[in-house]
Design a protein around this motif. Sequence first.
Motif, PDB file in Angstrom:
ATOM      1  N   ILE A  71       0.824  -1.207   0.000  1.00  0.00           N
ATOM      2  CA  ILE A  71       0.000   0.000   0.000  1.00  0.00           C
ATOM      3  C   ILE A  71       0.861   1.260   0.000  1.00  0.00           C
ATOM      4  N   GLN A  72       0.392   2.252  -0.733  1.00  0.00           N
ATOM      5  CA  GLN A  72       1.060   3.541  -0.813  1.00  0.00           C
ATOM      6  C   GLN A  72       0.139   4.614  -0.226  1.00  0.00           C
ATOM      7  N   LYS A  73       0.613   5.845  -0.219  1.00  0.00           N
ATOM      8  CA  LYS A  73      -0.170   6.924   0.393  1.00  0.00           C
ATOM      9  C   LYS A  73      -1.428   7.259  -0.395  1.00  0.00           C
ATOM     10  N   ASN A  74      -1.577   6.680  -1.582  1.00  0.00           N
ATOM     11  CA  ASN A  74      -2.823   6.848  -2.327  1.00  0.00           C
ATOM     12  C   ASN A  74      -3.879   5.820  -1.901  1.00  0.00           C
ATOM     13  N   ASN A  75      -3.555   5.025  -0.858  1.00  0.00           N
ATOM     14  CA  ASN A  75      -4.477   4.039  -0.280  1.00  0.00           C
ATOM     15  C   ASN A  75      -4.747   2.863  -1.217  1.00  0.00           C
ATOM     16  N   ARG A  76      -3.799   2.539  -2.082  1.00  0.00           N
ATOM     17  CA  ARG A  76      -3.949   1.402  -2.992  1.00  0.00           C
ATOM     18  C   ARG A  76      -2.857   0.378  -2.731  1.00  0.00           C
ATOM     19  N   GLY A  77      -3.257  -0.897  -2.727  1.00  0.00           N
ATOM     20  CA  GLY A  77      -2.275  -1.955  -2.559  1.00  0.00           C
ATOM     21  C   GLY A  77      -2.524  -2.818  -1.336  1.00  0.00           C
ATOM     22  N   TRP A  78      -1.525  -3.646  -1.030  1.00  0.00           N
ATOM     23  CA  TRP A  78      -1.627  -4.643   0.038  1.00  0.00           C
ATOM     24  C   TRP A  78      -1.146  -4.078   1.358  1.00  0.00           C
ATOM     25  N   THR A  79      -1.896  -4.396   2.411  1.00  0.00           N
ATOM     26  CA  THR A  79      -1.463  -4.061   3.768  1.00  0.00           C
ATOM     27  C   THR A  79      -1.448  -5.337   4.598  1.00  0.00           C
ATOM     28  N   ALA A 110      -6.345  -1.412 -13.693  1.00  0.00           N
ATOM     29  CA  ALA A 110      -6.014  -0.861 -12.384  1.00  0.00           C
ATOM     30  C   ALA A 110      -4.880   0.150 -12.518  1.00  0.00           C
ATOM     31  N   GLN A 111      -4.951   1.214 -11.768  1.00  0.00           N
ATOM     32  CA  GLN A 111      -3.913   2.246 -11.783  1.00  0.00           C
ATOM     33  C   GLN A 111      -2.935   2.020 -10.636  1.00  0.00           C
ATOM     34  N   GLN A 112      -2.488   0.764 -10.537  1.00  0.00           N
ATOM     35  CA  GLN A 112      -1.618   0.341  -9.440  1.00  0.00           C
ATOM     36  C   GLN A 112      -1.089  -1.050  -9.769  1.00  0.00           C
ATOM     37  N   PRO A 113      -0.055  -1.524  -9.077  1.00  0.00           N
ATOM     38  CA  PRO A 113       0.420  -2.891  -9.299  1.00  0.00           C
ATOM     39  C   PRO A 113      -0.646  -3.904  -8.883  1.00  0.00           C
ATOM     40  N   VAL A 114      -0.762  -4.971  -9.656  1.00  0.00           N
ATOM     41  CA  VAL A 114      -1.715  -6.047  -9.373  1.00  0.00           C
ATOM     42  C   VAL A 114      -0.922  -7.347  -9.220  1.00  0.00           C
ATOM     43  N   PRO A 115      -1.165  -8.141  -8.175  1.00  0.00           N
ATOM     44  CA  PRO A 115      -0.432  -9.393  -7.990  1.00  0.00           C
ATOM     45  C   PRO A 115      -0.579 -10.325  -9.197  1.00  0.00           C
TER      46      PRO A 115
END
Length: 349
Positions: A71-79, A110-115
């Motif tokens: 997860i990044q500061k744009n609130n997208r990704g894995w936590t 998606a505008q982010q990395p996807v597994p």
Amino acid sequence: MAKSAEIPIIDFASGRPEKEIAKELCEAAITYGFIYIRSGALDVGAVDRAFDISKHLFSTTDVEEKKRCSIQKNNRGWTGIRSETLDPKTQKAGDFKEAFNFGEFVDGKAQQPVPNSIADREGEISDIFDKFRALAVRILYLLGVGLEVNPPDFFSSTHLKENGSSGTTLRFLHYPSVDSAEETTDAIRAGAHTDYGSVTLLFRLKGQAGLQILTPSSTWAPVPVCPPTTESDPSPPVLVNIGDMLSYWTNGLLKSTTHRVAVPTGDGDAAASDVLEGEGFKGGRYSIALFCHPAGKTRLEPVPSEVVQRAGEKAGTVEATGTGEGKVLTADEHLATRLKASYIDLYKK
């Protein structure tokens, strides 16, 4: 045995008058802040596919691949486990859960990395995102009708793609099985919090309990996955709750209710009194949420509604801004404030 939360069940069956549904929605949002919605509100197949993707993601993706999508500061990704703290004032450790957040998609991408484990289902996730958001927009429109907002699409229009990017997030959640005393120190899987956006749609699986809401008497009441009269439905009803932004917009008239996820083991621990018959659950838990947000530049000031105005005058409230300092926040500003408090380590970097 705990007494379940009193949350109205609203039927979205075709043929019901729009104003009738709108009135019921507003009454529930004002009194409880939580609402069950059933009967054709959403394609059951879309919910089933979402859970299939979520289980595959968490069960087959190795840690290094998850970290690549952190997860990044744009609130997208894995936590990961313990990395998010929803109740930083009282929690001794972060939440015992992992999650994957999807932000808005553009042309199915998606505008982010996807597994890699779910990369071939990216378009399917985008379709699920759109279906869930369409239901949220419908609910927001009906709330506008019920509150006699002028125009009635005031809420819903700010959540449309064409009106700007937003913090709307599709979140897959996995709460691992709790197997040790250390993991059940405070019997909490997700700390007490209110949701950041306008409305949240929550999808759960039968038998996987744990959600609780804080009642007006300051006690925790469990929220059943399948409340009475819905047990034989094809899938559990959609649980909808009001978030901070809609509460600010309505001068606090609509309730952004505090809630948490506990560990309903039913074996004498702190959460045992909050277990409903037939809904105790010791294993892993999956849920899916759509956190719906308006366009980022939207100002969170009271809406043009005589209903909201009269309620504010009666309560002696002049303006709800979310800051306590007289400043009206935008949707993006409010979201950034809440994320900074929840992801302490991320924002230290």
